[in-house]
Scaffold this motif. Structure first.
Motif, mmCIF file in Angstrom:
data_model
loop_
_atom_site.group_PDB
_atom_site.id
_atom_site.type_symbol
_atom_site.label_atom_id
_atom_site.label_comp_id
_atom_site.label_asym_id
_atom_site.label_seq_id
_atom_site.Cartn_x
_atom_site.Cartn_y
_atom_site.Cartn_z
ATOM 1 N N LYS A 1 -4.579 -0.738 17.826
ATOM 2 C CA LYS A 1 -3.741 0.125 18.458
ATOM 3 C C LYS A 1 -2.217 -0.488 18.767
ATOM 4 O O LYS A 1 -1.121 -0.096 18.621
ATOM 5 C CB LYS A 1 -4.051 0.931 19.567
ATOM 6 N N GLN A 2 -2.363 -1.707 19.292
ATOM 7 C CA GLN A 2 -1.081 -2.477 19.705
ATOM 8 C C GLN A 2 -0.190 -2.821 18.470
ATOM 9 O O GLN A 2 0.962 -2.831 18.558
ATOM 10 C CB GLN A 2 -1.454 -3.920 20.506
ATOM 11 N N PHE B 1 -0.392 -1.470 15.253
ATOM 12 C CA PHE B 1 0.331 -0.417 14.427
ATOM 13 C C PHE B 1 1.003 0.654 15.284
ATOM 14 O O PHE B 1 1.578 1.507 14.795
ATOM 15 C CB PHE B 1 -1.077 0.265 13.734
ATOM 16 N N CYS B 2 1.044 0.635 16.579
ATOM 17 C CA CYS B 2 1.605 1.450 17.406
ATOM 18 C C CYS B 2 2.957 0.911 18.009
ATOM 19 O O CYS B 2 3.510 1.520 18.797
ATOM 20 C CB CYS B 2 0.743 2.189 18.533
ATOM 21 N N ASP B 3 3.166 -0.446 17.653
ATOM 22 C CA ASP B 3 4.234 -0.935 18.077
ATOM 23 C C ASP B 3 5.642 -0.621 17.078
ATOM 24 O O ASP B 3 5.523 -1.436 15.953
ATOM 25 C CB ASP B 3 4.185 -2.431 18.098
ATOM 26 N N ILE B 4 6.375 0.386 17.511
ATOM 27 C CA ILE B 4 7.429 0.827 16.495
ATOM 28 C C ILE B 4 8.583 -0.149 16.342
ATOM 29 O O ILE B 4 8.755 -0.137 15.105
ATOM 30 C CB ILE B 4 8.133 2.093 17.238
ATOM 31 N N LEU C 1 7.075 -2.226 13.626
ATOM 32 C CA LEU C 1 6.802 -1.766 12.290
ATOM 33 C C LEU C 1 8.298 -1.702 11.407
ATOM 34 O O LEU C 1 8.422 -1.618 10.318
ATOM 35 C CB LEU C 1 6.237 -0.341 12.453
#
Length: 302
Positions: free
Chosen positions: A212-213, A215-218, A221
Motif C-alpha cells: 500500500k505504501q 502504490f498509494c504514494d501519489i 507514482l
C-alpha cells in the motif's frame, strides 16, 4: 520476453532476500554489511570487468564517452530542475535526484542489449558504465550524504574505490590494456556478487515497506511515470538528432528507459540517505518498467 525473464530473475532474488529478512537471517546490521560489500567491492569489480575484452577505435570511443557523459549531464540538470517541484522532504530530496539520474543499466539493461543488439550493442553499453559509476560515487554521494563538510573533506570522500575503479576502467579501455588471466577471473567472480547481493538487500527492505505504501504514494507514482516514460521519450528524440546509428540509438534508449538502479538503495544504506524512500522508488519503477519498456519500444519502433 527478455525483459520479462530478467524481471522474473530479479523478483525471485528479491523474494529470497525478503524471506531471509522475515526469518531474521538478514537484519539491519547484516543488510548494511551487505551494502558495504556491494558498494565497495562487488560494484567496483563490475566497473573493471567492463574493460575486459573490449576493443574500439579511439575516435568512436571518444564520441561514445562524450555522448554518455552528456546524457547523464542532461539527467542531472533535469533532476535539479524537476525534483524541487515535487517538494520532497529534505531527507528525500537527494534520494529522488539519485533515483531519477541512475537507472538499472547493469542488471537489466545489459541482458536486453545483449539479446537485441548483440556484442556490438553490449560494447556500446559498457561505455555507459564509466560515467554511471564515476557520477554515482560523486554526485550520488553528495546527494545522499547528510553530513555537511567543507570542500576539502568532500573531495577526500569522493576519491573512493568506486571513482578509482571508474578511472582505471576508462584508461584500460582507451589503451586496450589486457588484464592478466588470474586477475580477470577474480574481477569477474567479485563482479558477479553485485546483482544477487543488491537484490537481496532490496528484498529484505520490503519487510519495512507495505504494498500500500508503494502504490498509494501519489508523488512517487508521478515520479515513476516521469522517469520511465516522459524522460526516455524526450531523450531518444534528442539522441536521434545526434546520431543515425540505430544500434547506438537503441542502447541509449534502453539506458534511459530502465528503472531506477538498485545501487541507489545500496548508496542510501551506506551513506545514511533515506533508505526506505530509495527502496520504494527502486521497487515501484522496477515493477512498472515491465509495462512501460515494451510499450515504449513498440511506440518508438526500436
Amino acid at each position: 520476453m527478455i525483459l520479462l525473464k530478467q524481471m522474473i530473475i530479479l523478483f525471485f532474488v528479491m523474494l529470497l532476500g525478503f524471506m531471509m529478512a522475515r526469518k531474521k537471517i538478514i537484519d539491519r546490521k547484516v543488510s548494511k554489511s551487505l551494502s558495504w560489500i556491494t558498494v565497495n567491492i562487488a560494484n567496483p569489480a563490475l566497473i573493471l570487468s567492463g574493460s575486459q575484452g573490449n576493443s574500439i577505435e579511439k575516435k568512436e570511443m571518444l564520441f561514445l564517452i562524450v555522448l554518455a557523459f552528456g546524457m547523464f549531464l542532461f539527467l542531472i540538470i533535469m533532476a535539479e530542475i524537476i525534483i524541487p517541484i515535487f517538494r520532497p522532504d529534505n531527507s528525500e530530496k537527494g534520494v529522488y535526484k539519485v533515483l531519477f539520474v541512475f537507472s538499472n543499466i547493469g542488471f537489466m539493461g545489459f541482458p536486453i542489449i545483449s539479446s537485441v543488439y548483440g556484442s556490438k550493442g553490449l560494447l556500446y553499453g559498457s561505455i555507459f558504465l564509466l560515467p554511471f559509476n564515476i557520477l554515482i560515487y560523486t554526485y550520488g554521494i553528495m546527494c545522499m550524504s547528510k553530513q555537511k563538510t567543507g570542500i576539502k573533506q568532500k573531495l577526500i570522500k569522493l576519491f573512493n574505490i568506486g571513482l578509482i575503479a571508474g578511472i582505471t576502467s576508462l584508461v584500460f579501455a582507451v589503451n586496450k590494456v589486457t588484464i592478466p588471466n588470474v586477475a580477470g577471473q577474480l574481477i569477474t567472480m567479485l563482479s558477479a556478487l553485485t546483482a544477487p547481493l543488491s537484490m537481496m538487500v532490496i528484498g529484505a527492505s520490503f519487510t519495512e515497506i507495505s504494498i500500500k505504501q508503494i502504490f498509494c504514494d501519489i508523488r512517487l507514482l508521478i515520479f515513476a511515470i516521469l522517469k520511465l516514460v516522459i524522460i526516455p521519450l524526450i531523450g531518444i528524440v534528442m539522441i536521434k538528432c545526434i546520431t543515425s546509428n540505430n544500434i547506438l540509438q537503441g542502447v541509449c534508449f534502453i539506458m534511459l528507459a530502465t528503472p531506477s538502479g538498485s545501487m541507489v538503495a545500496m548508496m542510501a544504506e551506506q551513506y545514511n540517505g533515506n533508505y526506505i524512500t530509495a527502496a520504494k522508488g527502486v521497487a515501484l519503477t522496477t515493477v512498472l518498467s515491465v509495462i512501460t519498456m515494451p510499450l515504449l519500444f513498440a511506440v518508438m519502433g526500436i
